[in-house]
Design an enzyme around this catalytic site. Structure first.
Site, PDB file in Angstrom:
ATOM      1  N   GLY A 193     -25.290 -32.263 -37.627  1.00  0.00           N
ATOM      2  CA  GLY A 193     -26.542 -31.991 -36.911  1.00  0.00           C
ATOM      3  C   GLY A 193     -27.389 -31.008 -37.673  1.00  0.00           C
ATOM      4  N   ASN A 194     -28.421 -30.492 -37.025  1.00  0.00           N
ATOM      5  CA  ASN A 194     -29.278 -29.498 -37.688  1.00  0.00           C
ATOM      6  C   ASN A 194     -29.820 -28.518 -36.650  1.00  0.00           C
ATOM      7  OD1 ASN A 194     -31.847 -30.617 -36.606  1.00  0.00           O
ATOM      8  ND2 ASN A 194     -31.211 -32.397 -37.806  1.00  0.00           N
ATOM      9  N   HIS A 195     -30.612 -27.565 -37.130  1.00  0.00           N
ATOM     10  CA  HIS A 195     -31.050 -26.468 -36.259  1.00  0.00           C
ATOM     11  C   HIS A 195     -32.294 -26.780 -35.422  1.00  0.00           C
ATOM     12  CE1 HIS A 195     -28.268 -23.638 -37.938  1.00  0.00           C
ATOM     13  NE2 HIS A 195     -28.704 -23.865 -39.164  1.00  0.00           N
ATOM     14  N   ALA A 210     -36.227 -33.906 -36.276  1.00  0.00           N
ATOM     15  CA  ALA A 210     -35.472 -33.645 -37.501  1.00  0.00           C
ATOM     16  C   ALA A 210     -34.335 -34.660 -37.501  1.00  0.00           C
ATOM     17  CB  ALA A 210     -34.945 -32.226 -37.496  1.00  0.00           C
TER      18      ALA A 210
END
Ligand code: CTP
Length: 396
Positions: free
Chosen positions: A206-208, A274
């Site tokens: 995943g990402n922020h 994102a």
């Protein structure tokens, strides 16, 4: 949105009246004009002096005082919206049958503007068939009744009957009475947040991304009259505007499939998500156990959703992408604009102070395919959303 709007606040005798002080503060901060009318009992719960000072207008209680008559008809006609918060069981019952024995009731009977009521009472009173009958009567008469919430009540019991929070009341009136029509008739599709690509049942890539920018854009366009759908991955925010359609997804594939289905119906598409560029080749059915050796994950490319939209985009559709860069920012953003066939790209540079994941501020540059490059200063994400929406309005 509320600047210069005329908001009349009615307060009745209920402990929840203390929350109305905050409601008035918030309305004044948003530059609304506020006038207040109280029932005689309400002044036992909240000081008319405090209310008058906060609203910068004398809080009115009596129909006539010292040979002066308060013009309830003009007060009701002055308002763009009349909010009665809290609405007590007693005033509710009087409203349901049209009793007019105080200034607040006379004003409501004369009001020509929309009426919003926020009931507040103990759970037993709230659930009493008489109260429910009265609430239904008000609803049938066209009064907007806000939902009571569950929680701690003045009696010390836990239950239903708490007055809606001031922020909710403000969101409600903005959504129902003060949306503008700059984007009326326009359908907007927005992707927001980060995707999660599962490795096994407990782990993911995943990402922020917080989704704040995508949701700020959704709210701004919605408040300017657009019909908005958000395809949301993992986000740390939500919206209180009930009219914004939210479709939740987990993975890039799920997001892609919804975009494929929805894109042709929209006039404006904003790809603010994102999206993970890669996903594991396979997702393990059971939790991967730790072994002696290192673990190698094979990743395969996800579909590029923005590029898909650019490839099928019709001339009349406006497609906006984002580019998050750490180096050669403008060059990379321009490259994305061209290769993904978007109409414009919003460039975020992680190098810029005040821009980046999870922050409430952002600093952007917008690049349009016609060669326009517009740079903006660091601003809260809600103000950045206004800038982007204003930019889009030049092209749709
Ligand atoms: N995007 C997308 N689908 C993907 C990857 C990105 O729709 N699989 C969109 C993003 O929503 C954004 C734009 O493409 O609007 C650019 O995303 P970004 O992550 O900055 O660029 P990438 O194309 O992923 O390239 P790189 O990671 O190499 O910078």
């Amino acid at each position: 949105m509320l600047k210069g709007k005329k908001i009349l606040i009615g307060i009745t005798g209920s402990i929840a009246a203390y929350k109305t002080i905050l409601l008035i503060r918030l309305l004044k901060k948003l530059e609304a004009d506020v006038k207040i009318v109280l029932t005689p009992t309400a002044k036992d719960f909240v000081s008319p002096l405090v209310l008058s000072v906060l609203a910068n207008n004398k809080a009115i209680i009596e129909l006539a005082e010292n040979d002066d008559w308060e013009n309830h008809v003009m007060l009701g006609r002055w308002a763009d919206v009349f909010i009665i918060a809290p609405l007590s069981c007693n005033t509710l019952a009087k409203m349901a049958v049209g009793i007019c024995d105080n200034m607040l009731l006379a004003t409501w009977l004369s009001a020509t503007c929309p009426i919003v009521v926020a009931p507040a009472m103990d759970e037993d009173m709230w659930k009493h068939p008489t109260t429910q009958r009265n609430i239904n009567t008000l609803k049938k008469d066209g009064v907007n009744v806000l939902t009571v919430s569950k929680g701690e009540l003045a009696s010390g019991l836990i239950g239903e009957g708490r007055m809606a929070e001031p922020e909710e009341i403000i969101d409600y009136i903005i959504e129902h009475f003060f949306r503008t029509n700059e984007f009326a008739g326009k359908k907007v599709l927005i992707t927001a947040g980060g995707t999660h690509e599962p490795i096994d049942p407990v782990r993911f890539i995943g990402n922020h991304s917080s989704g704040k920018m995508g949701f700020a854009l959704a709210e701004e366009l919605y408040l300017q009259g657009a019909e908005v759908t958000v395809i949301a991955g993992f986000v740390q925010v939500t919206t209180s505007y009930k009219g914004i359609r939210i479709m939740n997804v987990h993975t890039a594939d799920e997001m892609y499939h919804i975009v494929v289905k929805e894109f042709s119906k929209c006039d404006i598409a904003i790809m603010a998500a994102a999206v993970a560029d890669y996903k594991p080749l396979t997702t393990a059915k059971e939790k991967i156990k730790k072994k002696e050796k290192d673990l190698v994950l094979q990743l395969i490319k996800n579909k590029d959703i923005l590029a898909y939209a650019g490839s099928v985009k019709k001339k009349k559709q406006f497609l906006l992408g984002f580019a998050l860069e750490t180096n050669n920012e403008q060059e990379n953003a321009l490259n994305k604009l061209k290769t993904k066939k978007a109409d414009a790209i919003v460039l975020n540079s992680l190098k810029q102070k005040g821009a980046g994941f999870g922050l409430d501020t952002n600093k952007i540059t917008i690049l349009h395919k016609d060669g326009t490059v517009k740079k903006y200063s660091v601003k809260p994400k809600s103000a950045v959303a206004k800038d982007i929406v204003s930019f889009i309005s030049n092209f749709v």
